[in-house]
Design an enzyme around this catalytic site. Structure first.
Site, PDB file in Angstrom:
ATOM      1  N   HIS A  60      29.813  25.262 -21.556  1.00 35.65           N
ATOM      2  CA  HIS A  60      30.401  25.587 -20.252  1.00 35.65           C
ATOM      3  C   HIS A  60      29.631  24.846 -19.164  1.00 35.65           C
ATOM      4  O   HIS A  60      28.616  24.208 -19.439  1.00 35.65           O
ATOM      5  CB  HIS A  60      30.415  27.096 -20.027  1.00 35.65           C
ATOM      6  CG  HIS A  60      29.059  27.737 -19.876  1.00 35.65           C
ATOM      7  ND1 HIS A  60      28.065  27.604 -20.820  1.00 35.65           N
ATOM      8  CD2 HIS A  60      28.533  28.530 -18.895  1.00 35.65           C
ATOM      9  CE1 HIS A  60      26.998  28.279 -20.430  1.00 35.65           C
ATOM     10  NE2 HIS A  60      27.251  28.838 -19.261  1.00 35.65           N
ATOM     11  N   HIS A  62      27.925  25.870 -16.403  1.00 36.76           N
ATOM     12  CA  HIS A  62      26.767  26.355 -15.653  1.00 36.76           C
ATOM     13  C   HIS A  62      25.671  25.292 -15.790  1.00 36.76           C
ATOM     14  O   HIS A  62      25.491  24.715 -16.861  1.00 36.76           O
ATOM     15  CB  HIS A  62      26.274  27.702 -16.195  1.00 36.76           C
ATOM     16  CG  HIS A  62      27.066  28.872 -15.665  1.00 36.76           C
ATOM     17  ND1 HIS A  62      27.164  30.065 -16.327  1.00 36.76           N
ATOM     18  CD2 HIS A  62      27.800  29.003 -14.526  1.00 36.76           C
ATOM     19  CE1 HIS A  62      27.925  30.899 -15.618  1.00 36.76           C
ATOM     20  NE2 HIS A  62      28.329  30.270 -14.526  1.00 36.76           N
ATOM     21  N   ASP A  64      22.506  25.016 -16.186  1.00 33.08           N
ATOM     22  CA  ASP A  64      21.461  24.940 -17.226  1.00 33.08           C
ATOM     23  C   ASP A  64      21.977  24.351 -18.537  1.00 33.08           C
ATOM     24  O   ASP A  64      21.189  24.013 -19.414  1.00 33.08           O
ATOM     25  CB  ASP A  64      20.800  26.316 -17.466  1.00 33.08           C
ATOM     26  CG  ASP A  64      21.776  27.453 -17.704  1.00 33.08           C
ATOM     27  OD1 ASP A  64      22.877  27.428 -17.113  1.00 33.08           O
ATOM     28  OD2 ASP A  64      21.456  28.370 -18.484  1.00 33.08           O
ATOM     29  N   HIS A  65      23.299  24.186 -18.661  1.00 32.87           N
ATOM     30  CA  HIS A  65      23.868  23.635 -19.900  1.00 32.87           C
ATOM     31  C   HIS A  65      24.327  22.176 -19.756  1.00 32.87           C
ATOM     32  O   HIS A  65      24.638  21.534 -20.748  1.00 32.87           O
ATOM     33  CB  HIS A  65      25.027  24.517 -20.381  1.00 32.87           C
ATOM     34  CG  HIS A  65      24.574  25.897 -20.728  1.00 32.87           C
ATOM     35  ND1 HIS A  65      24.464  26.349 -22.021  1.00 32.87           N
ATOM     36  CD2 HIS A  65      24.147  26.914 -19.937  1.00 32.87           C
ATOM     37  CE1 HIS A  65      23.989  27.588 -22.009  1.00 32.87           C
ATOM     38  NE2 HIS A  65      23.801  27.947 -20.755  1.00 32.87           N
ATOM     39  N   HIS A 137      32.381  34.922 -20.343  1.00 29.59           N
ATOM     40  CA  HIS A 137      31.205  34.711 -19.490  1.00 29.59           C
ATOM     41  C   HIS A 137      31.611  34.535 -18.019  1.00 29.59           C
ATOM     42  O   HIS A 137      30.823  34.062 -17.203  1.00 29.59           O
ATOM     43  CB  HIS A 137      30.482  33.463 -20.032  1.00 29.59           C
ATOM     44  CG  HIS A 137      29.154  33.159 -19.436  1.00 29.59           C
ATOM     45  ND1 HIS A 137      28.136  34.082 -19.338  1.00 29.59           N
ATOM     46  CD2 HIS A 137      28.649  32.006 -18.906  1.00 29.59           C
ATOM     47  CE1 HIS A 137      27.069  33.498 -18.788  1.00 29.59           C
ATOM     48  NE2 HIS A 137      27.365  32.250 -18.513  1.00 29.59           N
ATOM     49  N   ASP A 205      25.822  32.129 -24.024  1.00 25.06           N
ATOM     50  CA  ASP A 205      26.350  32.584 -22.740  1.00 25.06           C
ATOM     51  C   ASP A 205      27.691  33.315 -22.889  1.00 25.06           C
ATOM     52  O   ASP A 205      28.751  32.807 -22.531  1.00 25.06           O
ATOM     53  CB  ASP A 205      26.464  31.409 -21.755  1.00 25.06           C
ATOM     54  CG  ASP A 205      25.090  30.966 -21.272  1.00 25.06           C
ATOM     55  OD1 ASP A 205      24.141  31.082 -22.064  1.00 25.06           O
ATOM     56  OD2 ASP A 205      24.963  30.525 -20.128  1.00 25.06           O
ATOM     57  N   HIS A 263      17.888  30.283 -25.651  1.00 22.23           N
ATOM     58  CA  HIS A 263      18.350  30.626 -24.298  1.00 22.23           C
ATOM     59  C   HIS A 263      17.636  31.879 -23.779  1.00 22.23           C
ATOM     60  O   HIS A 263      18.250  32.889 -23.439  1.00 22.23           O
ATOM     61  CB  HIS A 263      19.885  30.830 -24.332  1.00 22.23           C
ATOM     62  CG  HIS A 263      20.546  30.820 -22.985  1.00 22.23           C
ATOM     63  ND1 HIS A 263      20.677  31.957 -22.234  1.00 22.23           N
ATOM     64  CD2 HIS A 263      21.112  29.837 -22.260  1.00 22.23           C
ATOM     65  CE1 HIS A 263      21.318  31.679 -21.111  1.00 22.23           C
ATOM     66  NE2 HIS A 263      21.588  30.378 -21.098  1.00 22.23           N
TER      67      HIS A 263
HETATM   68 ZN   LIG Z   1      22.932  29.566 -19.669  1.00 18.41          ZN
HETATM   69 ZN   LIG Z   2      26.159  30.437 -18.247  1.00 21.00          ZN
END
Ligand SMILES: [Zn+2]
Ligand SMILES: [Zn+2]
Length: 296
Positions: A60, A62, A64-65, A137, A205, A263
């Protein structure tokens, strides 16, 4: 096949843990699951060339990914990268990559294609297939599984015993066909065996949902988020995440062989509490560390 955990942190990286990224090396394929900030440097430290990456599977969007994507693609544009980089992600991924290239200025001398995935198998070759299912999520998101295919292997000792010469006859047996040799019929099963295929699931997530079980079903390894321990179950649900215990529940119910947690929230200086939380429910569990490698 070899897995390298390049980053194991959630939102905020720590001194010991980079944002999330997991690399699966399988023959000539290099599959990168997510690409947190600084992933290309993690490749360098792990001693893996970036040119090995053939597919990037984005869970996804977000940060951090995916914050490592522009940097990684910029570097691939500046070095000899042969072939076409395949990027897979949930609905909206094409548009987001276009926007990303609007924001960053560099020569895009890189062949790549972007494909959006939903339910079921989205890639297949002779050796393996890749599957995705939506997770929950509050944003478009998918989990992935890598499913190897069973392989018929030749038992060279038995081949010698039957006196079968190297060449097309062995090729036939490998395809599961029977052959005639010295006026004798030899069945494939007499001289070959089936090597059981491996399955790896990647779930991060999400709150606990049915598709978690679907993705993890009978997996040899489940790589699963454990952002919090079950002491913070309420918080994990508020933020659309799972606890270590949730991950263990999936592993337990889905008949998984080994569970690897990733994570982690930056609040955990070490991951012992998370590992123990999971072990209450599922025994064969470890917490991933940056640069940890597992052969499968
Ligand atoms: Zn994350
Ligand atoms: Zn996320």
């Amino acid at each position: 096949m070899q897995l390298t955990f390049l980053g194991t942190s959630s939102m905020v990286p720590t001194k010991e843990r980079n944002q999330i990224a997991v690399f699966l090396s399988y023959g000539s394929e290099g599959i990168l699951f997510d690409c947190g900030e600084g992933t290309q440097r993690q490749f360098k430290i792990a001693g893996i060339s970036l040119t090995k990456v053939t597919k990037i599977l984005v869970s996804h969007w977000h940060g951090d990914h995916v914050l490592g994507l522009p940097g990684l693609m910029q570097t691939l544009s500046s070095i000899d990268y042969n072939g076409t980089l395949e990027i897979y992600g949930p609905e909206g991924t094409k548009k987001r990559i276009e926007k990303m290239f609007e924001a960053f200025v560099f020569d895009k001398r890189l062949n790549f294609k972007v494909m959006e995935v939903k339910n079921g198998t989205f890639y297949e070759n002779n050796d393996f297939e890749l599957e995705s299912y939506p997770l929950e999520h509050g944003i478009e998101i998918v989990g992935y599984s890598f499913i190897e295919k069973d392989k018929r292997k030749v038992d060279m000792k038995k081949i010698k015993k039957f006196g079968i010469p190297e060449g097309p006859l062995i090729g036939k047996l490998q395809q599961g066909k029977s052959i005639e040799h010295n006026n004798k019929k030899i069945n494939a099963d007499d001289v070959t065996y089936i090597e059981k295929a491996k399955k790896i699931a990647f779930i991060t997530d999400t709150v606990l949902c049915d598709n978690c079980y679907k993705l993890a079903n009978d997996a040899d390894m489940l790589i699963c988020e454990a952002t919090y321990s079950s002491k913070l179950t309420d918080k994990s649900e508020d933020y659309g995440h799972m606890t270590a215990k949730h991950a263990a529940q999936i592993a337990n119910k889905a008949n998984v062989k080994q569970l690897v947690l990733i994570h982690f929230s930056a609040r955990y200086k070490n991951t012992q509490e998370l590992e123990e939380d999971a072990r209450d429910v599922f025994d064969n569990v470890i917490c991933a560390k940056d640069f940890m490698k597992i052969e499968l």
